[in-house]
Write a protein that holds these residues in place. Sequence first.
Motif, PDB file in Angstrom:
ATOM      1  N   GLU A  12       1.081  -1.340   0.089  1.00 65.76           N
ATOM      2  CA  GLU A  12      -0.567   0.175   0.127  1.00 65.76           C
ATOM      3  C   GLU A  12       0.785   1.032  -0.365  1.00 65.76           C
ATOM      4  OE1 GLU A  12      -2.882   0.002   3.117  1.00 65.76           O
ATOM      5  OE2 GLU A  12      -3.695  -1.796   2.408  1.00 65.76           O
ATOM      6  N   THR A  13       1.982   0.889   0.674  1.00 69.27           N
ATOM      7  CA  THR A  13       2.750   2.449   1.123  1.00 69.27           C
ATOM      8  C   THR A  13       3.522   2.571  -0.253  1.00 69.27           C
ATOM      9  OG1 THR A  13       3.467   1.669   3.326  1.00 69.27           O
ATOM     10  CG2 THR A  13       4.458   3.310   1.879  1.00 69.27           C
ATOM     11  N   GLN A  14       4.091   1.363  -1.449  1.00 68.79           N
ATOM     12  CA  GLN A  14       4.514   1.553  -2.341  1.00 68.79           C
ATOM     13  C   GLN A  14       3.593   2.315  -4.118  1.00 68.79           C
ATOM     14  OE1 GLN A  14       6.010  -2.062  -3.059  1.00 68.79           O
ATOM     15  NE2 GLN A  14       7.897  -1.781  -1.952  1.00 68.79           N
ATOM     16  N   ALA A  15       2.349   1.575  -3.407  1.00 71.56           N
ATOM     17  CA  ALA A  15       1.023   2.004  -4.905  1.00 71.56           C
ATOM     18  C   ALA A  15       1.258   3.513  -4.128  1.00 71.56           C
ATOM     19  CB  ALA A  15       0.120   1.051  -4.188  1.00 71.56           C
ATOM     20  N   HIS A  16       0.873   4.360  -2.907  1.00 69.52           N
ATOM     21  CA  HIS A  16       0.358   5.189  -2.701  1.00 69.52           C
ATOM     22  C   HIS A  16       1.882   5.937  -3.466  1.00 69.52           C
ATOM     23  CE1 HIS A  16       0.063   8.562   0.082  1.00 69.52           C
ATOM     24  NE2 HIS A  16      -0.548   9.080   0.428  1.00 69.52           N
ATOM     25  N   GLU A  17       3.053   5.882  -3.140  1.00 75.37           N
ATOM     26  CA  GLU A  17       3.951   6.774  -3.560  1.00 75.37           C
ATOM     27  C   GLU A  17       4.197   6.399  -5.114  1.00 75.37           C
ATOM     28  OE1 GLU A  17       7.888   4.645  -1.831  1.00 75.37           O
ATOM     29  OE2 GLU A  17       7.806   5.643   0.052  1.00 75.37           O
ATOM     30  N   LYS A  18       3.663   6.081  -5.559  1.00 79.79           N
ATOM     31  CA  LYS A  18       3.984   5.966  -7.406  1.00 79.79           C
ATOM     32  C   LYS A  18       3.092   6.621  -7.707  1.00 79.79           C
ATOM     33  CE  LYS A  18       5.631   0.735  -7.860  1.00 79.79           C
ATOM     34  NZ  LYS A  18       5.476  -0.451  -8.264  1.00 79.79           N
ATOM     35  N   VAL A  19       1.228   6.052  -7.313  1.00 80.39           N
ATOM     36  CA  VAL A  19       0.130   7.566  -7.434  1.00 80.39           C
ATOM     37  C   VAL A  19       0.801   8.756  -7.115  1.00 80.39           C
ATOM     38  CG1 VAL A  19      -2.071   8.157  -7.300  1.00 80.39           C
ATOM     39  CG2 VAL A  19      -1.523   5.623  -6.921  1.00 80.39           C
ATOM     40  N   GLU A  51      -7.780  12.067 -10.811  1.00 77.00           N
ATOM     41  CA  GLU A  51      -8.478  11.204 -10.101  1.00 77.00           C
ATOM     42  C   GLU A  51      -6.861  10.941  -8.656  1.00 77.00           C
ATOM     43  OE1 GLU A  51      -9.798   7.028 -10.265  1.00 77.00           O
ATOM     44  OE2 GLU A  51     -10.692   8.991 -10.850  1.00 77.00           O
ATOM     45  N   ALA A  52      -6.343  11.023  -9.404  1.00 74.63           N
ATOM     46  CA  ALA A  52      -4.783  11.126  -8.623  1.00 74.63           C
ATOM     47  C   ALA A  52      -4.924  10.642  -7.227  1.00 74.63           C
ATOM     48  CB  ALA A  52      -3.621  11.243  -9.252  1.00 74.63           C
ATOM     49  N   GLY A  53      -5.595  12.805  -7.228  1.00 74.91           N
ATOM     50  CA  GLY A  53      -5.561  13.245  -5.475  1.00 74.91           C
ATOM     51  C   GLY A  53      -6.359  12.711  -5.286  1.00 74.91           C
ATOM     52  N   LYS A  59     -10.679   9.096  -0.848  1.00 76.33           N
ATOM     53  CA  LYS A  59     -11.754  10.192  -1.425  1.00 76.33           C
ATOM     54  C   LYS A  59     -12.288   8.193  -3.071  1.00 76.33           C
ATOM     55  CE  LYS A  59     -12.111  14.344  -0.930  1.00 76.33           C
ATOM     56  NZ  LYS A  59     -12.146  16.093  -1.904  1.00 76.33           N
ATOM     57  N   ARG A  60     -11.009   7.916  -3.678  1.00 76.71           N
ATOM     58  CA  ARG A  60     -12.009   6.600  -4.596  1.00 76.71           C
ATOM     59  C   ARG A  60     -10.613   5.853  -3.799  1.00 76.71           C
ATOM     60  NH1 ARG A  60     -14.381   7.403  -9.192  1.00 76.71           N
ATOM     61  NH2 ARG A  60     -14.222   9.564  -8.794  1.00 76.71           N
ATOM     62  N   LEU A  61     -11.073   4.034  -4.557  1.00 79.78           N
ATOM     63  CA  LEU A  61     -10.377   2.878  -4.213  1.00 79.78           C
ATOM     64  C   LEU A  61      -9.294   3.352  -5.404  1.00 79.78           C
ATOM     65  CD1 LEU A  61     -12.590   1.021  -3.056  1.00 79.78           C
ATOM     66  CD2 LEU A  61     -11.344   1.876  -1.820  1.00 79.78           C
ATOM     67  N   LEU A  62      -8.313   2.832  -4.976  1.00 77.84           N
ATOM     68  CA  LEU A  62      -7.221   2.308  -5.949  1.00 77.84           C
ATOM     69  C   LEU A  62      -7.342   1.951  -7.006  1.00 77.84           C
ATOM     70  CD1 LEU A  62      -3.907   2.732  -6.886  1.00 77.84           C
ATOM     71  CD2 LEU A  62      -3.387   1.042  -5.595  1.00 77.84           C
ATOM     72  N   SER A  63      -7.929   0.437  -6.906  1.00 75.05           N
ATOM     73  CA  SER A  63      -8.420  -0.396  -8.681  1.00 75.05           C
ATOM     74  C   SER A  63      -9.998  -1.135  -8.400  1.00 75.05           C
ATOM     75  CB  SER A  63      -7.144  -1.447  -8.198  1.00 75.05           C
ATOM     76  OG  SER A  63      -8.055  -2.168  -8.666  1.00 75.05           O
ATOM     77  N   PHE A  64     -10.409  -1.071  -9.086  1.00 71.73           N
ATOM     78  CA  PHE A  64     -11.657  -1.756  -9.213  1.00 71.73           C
ATOM     79  C   PHE A  64     -11.132  -3.323  -9.986  1.00 71.73           C
ATOM     80  CE2 PHE A  64     -12.188   2.738  -8.576  1.00 71.73           C
ATOM     81  CZ  PHE A  64     -13.460   2.688  -8.307  1.00 71.73           C
TER      82      PHE A  64
END
Length: 85
Positions: A12-19, A51-53, A59-64
Amino acid sequence: MIPNSSGAGKKETQAHEKVAYIRQMLGELRGVASNEGADMLCYLIEMAFVEAGDILSGKRLLSFANAEGNQAAGMPMKPTGKIKF
């Protein structure tokens, strides 16, 4: 955030950093598109920036991926060559 001993927290941390990185790059691309007068590109880049914000703020899930809905086209993205400014 409290460190998680499982790998899920690290992912999750890595995904947050990438986004966050993607959002930063979108901001820079928006400036380039604006300087070139590419209004439609500006709009599309701004939508991706928002969207990234939303993802970063929760406010929005990373993946559907597990939900039904529209999927990305999966078009191959190849650079066209050197960009001249």
